[in-house]
Write a protein that holds these residues in place. Structure first.
Motif, mmCIF file in Angstrom:
data_model
loop_
_atom_site.group_PDB
_atom_site.id
_atom_site.type_symbol
_atom_site.label_atom_id
_atom_site.label_comp_id
_atom_site.label_asym_id
_atom_site.label_seq_id
_atom_site.Cartn_x
_atom_site.Cartn_y
_atom_site.Cartn_z
ATOM 1 N N LYS A 5 0.947 -1.151 0.036
ATOM 2 C CA LYS A 5 -0.016 -0.037 -0.136
ATOM 3 C C LYS A 5 0.984 1.247 -0.036
ATOM 4 C CE LYS A 5 -4.287 -1.618 -0.036
ATOM 5 N NZ LYS A 5 -5.131 -1.121 -1.061
ATOM 6 N N ASP B 83 -10.521 -1.002 1.490
ATOM 7 C CA ASP B 83 -10.838 -1.033 0.130
ATOM 8 C C ASP B 83 -12.369 -1.591 0.076
ATOM 9 O OD1 ASP B 83 -8.394 -0.272 -0.738
ATOM 10 O OD2 ASP B 83 -8.283 -2.164 -2.035
ATOM 11 N N GLU C 135 -13.230 -2.741 -7.337
ATOM 12 C CA GLU C 135 -13.037 -1.783 -6.156
ATOM 13 C C GLU C 135 -13.536 -0.320 -6.436
ATOM 14 O OE1 GLU C 135 -8.927 -1.047 -5.221
ATOM 15 O OE2 GLU C 135 -9.434 0.883 -4.710
ATOM 16 N N GLY D 251 -10.828 3.163 -2.140
ATOM 17 C CA GLY D 251 -9.746 2.814 -1.379
ATOM 18 C C GLY D 251 -9.441 3.980 -0.395
HETATM 19 MG MG MG Z 1 -7.143 1.236 -4.614
#
Ligand code: MG
Ligand code: 4AD
Length: 431
Positions: free
Chosen positions: A327, A345, A354, A357
């Motif tokens: 990340k 997420d 997704e 985030g």
């Molecule tokens: Mg993301």
């Protein structure tokens, strides 16, 4: 003179004579009647030209009208004899502009490349029109949500001196004698905003040089990014959940007809109720393994993995606490297990991927400094950001919601290219 009325307001003018201004969408004839479908941006109405109601010249002219002729139609609003809608009995027809050549998008099937090349015209088609209306509703719902909760809109810059989301997909642009990058995310600026205004959000285009061709990636996409001082990961997850529920509710309440046009089953969206399932990254890996996928801790999830996980749930699923190594540099580590990031997420149902985030930010000066170094980021460009940790640093969190993936999900569109008026992708810069 009869008043100009928009098609979506016709029901209020039953029995009255009105003027519709629009374009010819479709036409059929049966000897004594011509049925002209006219669209005006708010809807499509059937207008009926009866040979006894107009002059022979006008009746003949109506039969020759080409698709996308710009028109003004004067006539009386009546209930449609069969459908729960209104139609217009035409008294007068005026051509504002006849097309100079045949309209390229006919009723026949066209390939995607052809339609994308004609995106500026394709927007006039029913499905594209419906998708853009849903998109506008989603944007309005997002703004209403944050404005209604006391957030202040803080616009983030588009030209930036440094990367927020990794250096691999930056768009570099010349900025006089310097280099600049198109923004990947307004987050770092929202962190500054949150320390000044408490609860803030930005909403604008963001840019990533995505070199892969997938149905979920654009190079220019819109993101809304809230950021809140004194909020932790749990508060962040609550906020994300509330936002999604509010957006889905507003779209269901106000854009049902568009969803129907798109063939989207509203029943699937009606299931989007609190609470959403919350699972850890480790649990997500276990789901993938049970499904027979080769997945091990440390892997990031791509579209295929997200689809497998989403199929387990009837509503969006929140996956939290990914390994910090995969990340971004600004993530706060979990005090319970420093290998993990306090991030989340949100994966949309039905394989739309997704949509959010975000997470809690590292608020300790020394730790952010170390992380910038560990990620090989140019320290100089982040000095201003470090000031936020020097002067009254507090726990804070936020997230980014991608508008196009949200539109794809709510509209049931397979590819994000139909969720934005003029998509920008690896191989698409025009029209
Ligand atoms: Mg993301
Ligand atoms: O997960 P991402 O990269 O998060 C951030 O940029 C954070 N800085 C946001 C924040 O915390 N303020 O991107 C957020 C969302 C993704 O979940 C996805 O919905 C969308 O942005 N997104 C894209 N949408 C279309 N095309 C792309 N290339 C996208 N990249 C991200």
């Amino acid at each position: 003179m009869a008043p100009h009325v928009y098609i979506e307001e016709l029901a209020r003018h039953e029995g009255q004579e009105v003027v519709i201004k629009g374009w010819l969408y479709n036409k059929r004839s049966s000897g004594k009647l011509h049925f002209l479908e006219v669209r005006d941006g708010t809807g499509i109405v059937q207008t009926v030209v009866f040979h006894k109601d107009v002059s022979p010249e006008m009746f003949a002219a109506a039969d020759r009208l080409a698709q996308e002729t710009a028109l003004e139609v004067t006539g009386t609003v009546r209930k449609h004899p069969k459908l729960p809608e209104h139609e217009i009995s035409v008294r007068d027809l005026r051509v504002v502009a006849a097309p100079t050549q045949e309209y390229p998008i006919g009723p026949k099937d066209h390939g995607t490349a052809f339609l994308m090349d004609h995106r500026h015209l394709w927007l006039r088609s029913k499905l594209q029109h419906a998708a853009l209306r849903v998109r506008a509703e989603i944007v309005a719902a997002i703004r209403g949500f944050f404005d209604g909760r006391g957030f202040t809109l803080v616009d983030a810059p588009i030209f930036t001196p440094a990367a927020c989301e990794g250096t691999t997909n930056l768009f570099e642009v010349g900025y006089f004698d310097e280099k600049a990058y198109l923004t990947q995310s307004g987050q770092l600026y929202m962190e500054a905003g949150a320390m000044a205004l408490g609860k803030v959000y930005c909403f604008g285009p963001t840019f990533r040089a995505e070199k892969s061709k997938t149905r979920r990636h654009l190079t220019e996409f819109w993101m809304v990014e809230p950021e809140v001082a004194f909020m932790d990961l749990d508060g962040d997850m609550d906020l994300a959940e509330d936002l999604i529920v509010a957006v889905v509710e507003q779209v269901l309440g106000r854009r049902r007809r568009e969803l129907e046009t798109l063939g989207r089953d509203p029943g699937r969206l009606e299931q989007v109720k609190r609470p959403f399932p919350r699972i850890t990254y480790a649990e997500a890996i276990a789901i993938l393994q049970q499904a027979g996928k080769e997945a091990k801790s440390g892997d990031d999830f791509g579209g295929d993995e997200e689809t497998v996980i989403s199929e387990r749930f009837d509503r969006p699923v929140l996956i939290h606490r990914y390994p910090a190594d995969i990340k971004a540099f600004y993530m706060k580590r979990d005090p319970e297990d420093p290998r993990l990031a306090l991030c989340v997420d949100v994966i949309a149902p039905e394989g739309y991927g997704e949509i959010i985030g975000g997470g809690q930010r590292e608020d300790d000066l020394a730790k952010v400094e170390a992380s910038i170094a560990a990620h090989d980021l140019p320290r100089q460009a982040f000095e201003w950001y470090l000031d936020l940790r020097r002067y009254g640093t507090v726990p804070h969190a936020g997230f980014g919601l991608g508008v196009e993936r949200t539109v794809a999900w709510l509209c049931g569109l397979h590819h994000v290219r139909e969720t934005i008026p003029f998509p920008r992708m690896l191989e698409r810069l025009s029209p």
